[in-house]
Design an enzyme around this catalytic site. Structure first.
Site, PDB file in Angstrom:
ATOM      1  N   GLU A 192      -2.454  -9.073   2.945  1.00 42.51           N
ATOM      2  CA  GLU A 192      -2.519  -9.650   4.292  1.00 42.51           C
ATOM      3  C   GLU A 192      -3.942 -10.040   4.677  1.00 42.51           C
ATOM      4  OE1 GLU A 192      -2.797  -5.168   4.961  1.00 42.51           O
ATOM      5  OE2 GLU A 192      -1.840  -6.519   3.539  1.00 42.51           O
ATOM      6  N   CYS A 194       0.834  -1.209   0.000  1.00 38.84           N
ATOM      7  CA  CYS A 194       0.000   0.000   0.000  1.00 38.84           C
ATOM      8  C   CYS A 194       0.871   1.262   0.000  1.00 38.84           C
ATOM      9  CB  CYS A 194      -1.002  -0.024   1.141  1.00 38.84           C
ATOM     10  SG  CYS A 194      -2.381   1.113   0.880  1.00 38.84           S
ATOM     11  N   HIS A 207      -3.880  -4.997  -0.510  1.00 36.88           N
ATOM     12  CA  HIS A 207      -3.581  -5.570   0.809  1.00 36.88           C
ATOM     13  C   HIS A 207      -3.612  -7.096   0.765  1.00 36.88           C
ATOM     14  CE1 HIS A 207      -3.417  -1.893   3.148  1.00 36.88           C
ATOM     15  NE2 HIS A 207      -4.285  -1.429   2.268  1.00 36.88           N
TER      16      HIS A 207
END
Length: 122
Positions: free
Chosen positions: A98, A11, A96
């Protein structure tokens, strides 16, 4: 630091690495917010569904001559979603991976980074 240890940006880290490599960012007319943003990995041709939360993007034109390559693009507006600089062991993604919250199919990018770290000379 570039070239000494592998770097991975997510990001804002992706945008910072873009700037550090000589690129620039621009403000998106409509920011990328929420889930279900399709992103294509240009290296494999595979499309991943991603979670995003950003209002700026790295300008692909400003990366010319930097050695950085675009690895991922957003299929909604074709903005840069991933970068790599193989000679400097740099990898970054705008989305993202994650998965907090979001799809888990983007975890492969962490495997790529771990492989970069394992291949690093000490």
């Amino acid at each position: 630091m570039f070239g000494k240890v592998p770097l991975f940006g997510i990001c804002l880290g992706h945008q910072i690495l873009g700037w550090a490599l000589g690129g620039r960012t621009f403000k998106l007319k409509f920011g990328h917010r929420g889930s279900n943003h399709p992103v294509k990995d240009l290296r494999t041709g595979r499309v991943y569904i991603t979670t995003q939360n950003h209002g700026y993007a790295v300008d692909e034109k400003t990366l010319e001559g930097t050695g950085a390559i675009v690895t991922h693009i957003n299929l909604n507006d074709f903005t840069v979603e991933g970068l790599a600089h193989p000679e400097l062991n740099i990898l970054s993604v705008q989305y993202h991976p994650e998965a907090s919250p979001g799809p888990w199919d983007n975890g492969y990018i962490f495997d790529e980074f771990v492989a970069m770290m394992k291949g690093q000379k000490r």
